[in-house]
Design a protein around this motif. Structure first.
Motif, PDB file in Angstrom:
ATOM      1  N   GLU A 167      46.890  45.734  40.519  1.00  0.00           N
ATOM      2  CA  GLU A 167      47.617  46.886  40.162  1.00  0.00           C
ATOM      3  C   GLU A 167      46.828  47.762  39.722  1.00  0.00           C
ATOM      4  O   GLU A 167      45.969  47.491  38.799  1.00  0.00           O
ATOM      5  CB  GLU A 167      48.688  46.296  39.094  1.00  0.00           C
ATOM      6  CG  GLU A 167      49.647  45.355  39.543  1.00  0.00           C
ATOM      7  CD  GLU A 167      50.149  44.255  38.655  1.00  0.00           C
ATOM      8  OE1 GLU A 167      51.074  43.248  38.861  1.00  0.00           O
ATOM      9  OE2 GLU A 167      49.495  44.397  37.452  1.00  0.00           O
ATOM     10  N   ALA A 168      46.790  48.894  40.241  1.00  0.00           N
ATOM     11  CA  ALA A 168      46.064  50.177  39.960  1.00  0.00           C
ATOM     12  C   ALA A 168      45.961  50.583  38.231  1.00  0.00           C
ATOM     13  O   ALA A 168      44.921  50.950  37.952  1.00  0.00           O
ATOM     14  CB  ALA A 168      46.570  51.343  40.557  1.00  0.00           C
ATOM     15  N   TYR A 169      46.960  50.156  37.627  1.00  0.00           N
ATOM     16  CA  TYR A 169      46.849  50.563  36.064  1.00  0.00           C
ATOM     17  C   TYR A 169      46.130  49.425  35.388  1.00  0.00           C
ATOM     18  O   TYR A 169      45.460  49.818  34.344  1.00  0.00           O
ATOM     19  CB  TYR A 169      48.217  50.580  35.340  1.00  0.00           C
ATOM     20  CG  TYR A 169      48.996  49.174  35.408  1.00  0.00           C
ATOM     21  CD1 TYR A 169      49.785  48.990  36.320  1.00  0.00           C
ATOM     22  CD2 TYR A 169      48.759  48.639  34.340  1.00  0.00           C
ATOM     23  CE1 TYR A 169      50.696  47.932  36.434  1.00  0.00           C
ATOM     24  CE2 TYR A 169      49.685  47.530  34.368  1.00  0.00           C
ATOM     25  CZ  TYR A 169      50.646  46.966  35.590  1.00  0.00           C
ATOM     26  OH  TYR A 169      51.042  45.954  35.452  1.00  0.00           O
ATOM     27  N   LYS A 170      45.759  48.420  35.911  1.00  0.00           N
ATOM     28  CA  LYS A 170      44.900  47.423  35.431  1.00  0.00           C
ATOM     29  C   LYS A 170      43.570  47.459  35.871  1.00  0.00           C
ATOM     30  O   LYS A 170      43.004  47.786  36.897  1.00  0.00           O
ATOM     31  CB  LYS A 170      45.304  46.068  35.745  1.00  0.00           C
ATOM     32  CG  LYS A 170      46.591  45.477  35.135  1.00  0.00           C
ATOM     33  CD  LYS A 170      46.874  43.729  35.754  1.00  0.00           C
ATOM     34  CE  LYS A 170      48.313  43.658  35.031  1.00  0.00           C
ATOM     35  NZ  LYS A 170      48.540  42.218  35.290  1.00  0.00           N
ATOM     36  N   GLN A 171      42.584  47.750  34.651  1.00  0.00           N
ATOM     37  CA  GLN A 171      41.048  47.884  34.887  1.00  0.00           C
ATOM     38  C   GLN A 171      40.476  46.727  35.500  1.00  0.00           C
ATOM     39  O   GLN A 171      39.380  46.600  36.250  1.00  0.00           O
ATOM     40  CB  GLN A 171      40.453  48.624  33.659  1.00  0.00           C
ATOM     41  CG  GLN A 171      41.055  49.922  33.349  1.00  0.00           C
ATOM     42  CD  GLN A 171      40.223  50.639  32.222  1.00  0.00           C
ATOM     43  OE1 GLN A 171      39.406  49.641  31.405  1.00  0.00           O
ATOM     44  NE2 GLN A 171      40.287  51.748  32.032  1.00  0.00           N
ATOM     45  N   GLN A 172      40.775  45.339  34.853  1.00  0.00           N
ATOM     46  CA  GLN A 172      40.242  44.049  35.163  1.00  0.00           C
ATOM     47  C   GLN A 172      40.446  43.768  36.545  1.00  0.00           C
ATOM     48  O   GLN A 172      41.630  43.942  37.095  1.00  0.00           O
ATOM     49  CB  GLN A 172      40.894  43.059  34.319  1.00  0.00           C
ATOM     50  CG  GLN A 172      40.156  41.850  34.519  1.00  0.00           C
ATOM     51  CD  GLN A 172      40.647  40.991  33.254  1.00  0.00           C
ATOM     52  OE1 GLN A 172      41.744  40.935  32.718  1.00  0.00           O
ATOM     53  NE2 GLN A 172      40.036  39.615  33.247  1.00  0.00           N
ATOM     54  N   ASN A 173      39.429  43.352  37.256  1.00  0.00           N
ATOM     55  CA  ASN A 173      39.623  42.969  38.606  1.00  0.00           C
ATOM     56  C   ASN A 173      40.281  41.602  38.862  1.00  0.00           C
ATOM     57  O   ASN A 173      39.987  40.808  38.079  1.00  0.00           O
ATOM     58  CB  ASN A 173      38.189  42.767  39.153  1.00  0.00           C
ATOM     59  CG  ASN A 173      37.385  43.970  39.423  1.00  0.00           C
ATOM     60  OD1 ASN A 173      38.139  45.103  39.678  1.00  0.00           O
ATOM     61  ND2 ASN A 173      36.158  44.198  39.336  1.00  0.00           N
ATOM     62  N   ALA A 174      40.941  41.677  39.828  1.00  0.00           N
ATOM     63  CA  ALA A 174      42.036  40.603  40.002  1.00  0.00           C
ATOM     64  C   ALA A 174      41.003  39.165  40.813  1.00  0.00           C
ATOM     65  O   ALA A 174      40.052  39.598  41.534  1.00  0.00           O
ATOM     66  CB  ALA A 174      43.071  40.703  41.061  1.00  0.00           C
ATOM     67  N   THR A 175      41.374  38.123  40.491  1.00  0.00           N
ATOM     68  CA  THR A 175      40.659  36.946  40.973  1.00  0.00           C
ATOM     69  C   THR A 175      41.590  35.844  41.368  1.00  0.00           C
ATOM     70  O   THR A 175      42.589  35.626  40.699  1.00  0.00           O
ATOM     71  CB  THR A 175      39.531  36.262  40.125  1.00  0.00           C
ATOM     72  OG1 THR A 175      40.141  35.851  38.837  1.00  0.00           O
ATOM     73  CG2 THR A 175      38.607  37.288  39.591  1.00  0.00           C
ATOM     74  N   GLU A 176      41.378  35.205  42.534  1.00  0.00           N
ATOM     75  CA  GLU A 176      42.228  33.988  42.651  1.00  0.00           C
ATOM     76  C   GLU A 176      41.332  32.903  43.427  1.00  0.00           C
ATOM     77  O   GLU A 176      40.971  33.000  44.586  1.00  0.00           O
ATOM     78  CB  GLU A 176      43.239  34.270  43.771  1.00  0.00           C
ATOM     79  CG  GLU A 176      44.401  35.028  43.597  1.00  0.00           C
ATOM     80  CD  GLU A 176      45.401  34.350  42.522  1.00  0.00           C
ATOM     81  OE1 GLU A 176      45.398  33.139  42.640  1.00  0.00           O
ATOM     82  OE2 GLU A 176      46.316  35.074  41.703  1.00  0.00           O
ATOM     83  N   ASN A 177      40.831  32.111  42.583  1.00  0.00           N
ATOM     84  CA  ASN A 177      40.078  30.967  43.208  1.00  0.00           C
ATOM     85  C   ASN A 177      38.578  31.450  43.473  1.00  0.00           C
ATOM     86  O   ASN A 177      37.818  32.194  42.786  1.00  0.00           O
ATOM     87  CB  ASN A 177      40.697  29.932  44.002  1.00  0.00           C
ATOM     88  CG  ASN A 177      41.838  29.337  43.226  1.00  0.00           C
ATOM     89  OD1 ASN A 177      41.786  28.983  42.315  1.00  0.00           O
ATOM     90  ND2 ASN A 177      43.141  29.547  44.128  1.00  0.00           N
ATOM     91  N   ARG A 178      38.378  31.452  44.920  1.00  0.00           N
ATOM     92  CA  ARG A 178      37.265  31.738  45.419  1.00  0.00           C
ATOM     93  C   ARG A 178      37.402  33.161  45.720  1.00  0.00           C
ATOM     94  O   ARG A 178      36.370  33.954  46.319  1.00  0.00           O
ATOM     95  CB  ARG A 178      36.806  30.818  46.773  1.00  0.00           C
ATOM     96  CG  ARG A 178      36.699  29.660  46.515  1.00  0.00           C
ATOM     97  CD  ARG A 178      36.142  28.819  47.859  1.00  0.00           C
ATOM     98  NE  ARG A 178      37.458  28.791  48.701  1.00  0.00           N
ATOM     99  CZ  ARG A 178      37.370  29.480  49.744  1.00  0.00           C
ATOM    100  NH1 ARG A 178      36.416  30.203  50.062  1.00  0.00           N
ATOM    101  NH2 ARG A 178      38.513  29.274  50.476  1.00  0.00           N
ATOM    102  N   PHE A 179      38.358  33.919  45.533  1.00  0.00           N
ATOM    103  CA  PHE A 179      38.569  35.344  46.015  1.00  0.00           C
ATOM    104  C   PHE A 179      38.535  36.252  44.975  1.00  0.00           C
ATOM    105  O   PHE A 179      39.159  35.910  43.879  1.00  0.00           O
ATOM    106  CB  PHE A 179      39.766  35.328  46.906  1.00  0.00           C
ATOM    107  CG  PHE A 179      39.914  34.794  48.207  1.00  0.00           C
ATOM    108  CD1 PHE A 179      40.516  33.155  48.160  1.00  0.00           C
ATOM    109  CD2 PHE A 179      39.333  35.178  49.391  1.00  0.00           C
ATOM    110  CE1 PHE A 179      40.468  32.546  49.423  1.00  0.00           C
ATOM    111  CE2 PHE A 179      39.587  34.367  50.702  1.00  0.00           C
ATOM    112  CZ  PHE A 179      39.847  32.999  50.569  1.00  0.00           C
ATOM    113  N   SER A 180      37.751  37.339  44.935  1.00  0.00           N
ATOM    114  CA  SER A 180      37.827  38.184  43.978  1.00  0.00           C
ATOM    115  C   SER A 180      37.890  39.755  44.443  1.00  0.00           C
ATOM    116  O   SER A 180      37.264  39.845  45.757  1.00  0.00           O
ATOM    117  CB  SER A 180      36.895  37.948  42.894  1.00  0.00           C
ATOM    118  OG  SER A 180      35.347  38.190  43.661  1.00  0.00           O
ATOM    119  N   VAL A 181      38.070  40.651  43.699  1.00  0.00           N
ATOM    120  CA  VAL A 181      38.019  42.042  44.156  1.00  0.00           C
ATOM    121  C   VAL A 181      37.257  42.763  43.469  1.00  0.00           C
ATOM    122  O   VAL A 181      36.930  42.363  42.031  1.00  0.00           O
ATOM    123  CB  VAL A 181      39.396  42.625  44.430  1.00  0.00           C
ATOM    124  CG1 VAL A 181      40.106  42.135  45.401  1.00  0.00           C
ATOM    125  CG2 VAL A 181      40.091  42.820  42.987  1.00  0.00           C
TER     126      VAL A 181
END
Lengths: 115, 116
Positions: B52-66
């Motif tokens: 979500e663009a309003y969130k500064q924290q990068n999303a992570t899902e197990n082995r995947f991160s942005v």
């Protein structure tokens, strides 16, 4: 739950023929979508629906019509198929409202060839 | 109009290594979502991760991160400890966060091959 299903999986048409693709979802989603995917390109939105009885145009609507008579079904029609409509068609659905409900769930796709 | 660009048509990585897929987008809006979808040979589109663009924290899902860089309009996907099952087309997608607008725009995709 079957999720999102599409009928048929494959179809070959001759130019000028008509057909209807059926999308069904059993997740009680409000929103449903039809996309097409062409080689070397991402998915492009054809039409979508934000609820039963409503439809709206997407990025590439020409040559297609849609209907949403029941909440769980979204039909895509081609009245007079053209070779340019050869593509893989994906249906998707999502909930409505709220930041956690915008994820789209996709069906397995329908490969359509127009000769 | 919003556009999404994936500049890497194809990439490959050795099993167990890390790979990063690039995505840039163009918009004048400030409230939106970004997604990465995976499409294996079965053609099913599978959501990998969303931001979500309003969130500064990068999303992570197990082995995947942005790595989400809002000012640069960049949204890259990092896959750690790559597995053979990660072989697929990966699509970056953009969606405005407005009422009743779920018009999602996709990039052209990156074909990732994980080598044993």
């Amino acid at each position: 739950n079957a999720g999102v299903t599409q009928t048929p999986k494959f179809r070959v048409l001759k130019t000028g023929q008509s057909m209807t693709l059926l999308c069904a979802q059993d997740m009680n989603h409000e929103y449903m979508y039809w996309y097409r995917q062409d080689p070397g390109m991402g998915l492009r939105l054809i039409h979508y629906s934000v609820g039963e009885g409503t439809t709206a145009k997407g990025e590439v609507p020409d040559g297609y019509n849609v209907s949403r008579l029941k909440k769980q079904n979204f039909l895509l029609g081609l009245e007079s198929a053209a070779p340019s409509q050869t593509s893989v068609y994906f249906c998707a659905s999502s909930f409505s409202g709220g930041p956690s409900t915008d994820t789209q769930y996709f069906g397995p796709g329908t490969r359509l060839t127009v000769l | 109009a919003q556009t999404v660009t994936q500049s890497q048509p194809e990439m490959s990585v050795q099993e167990a290594e890390t790979v990063t897929l690039s995505c840039t987008y163009d918009t004048s809006e400030s409230n939106y979502y970004l997604f990465w979808y995976k499409q294996p040979p079965s053609r099913q589109m599978i959501l990998v991760i969303r931001q979500e663009a309003y969130k500064q924290q990068n999303a992570t899902e197990n082995r995947f991160s942005v790595n989400f860089q809002k000012a640069a309009k960049s949204f890259s996907l990092k896959i750690s400890d790559s597995q053979l099952g990660d072989t697929a087309m990966y699509f970056c997608a953009f969606m405005l966060r407005t009422y009743n607008n779920n018009d999602m725009r996709f990039g052209a995709g990156t074909r990732l091959t994980v080598k044993p």
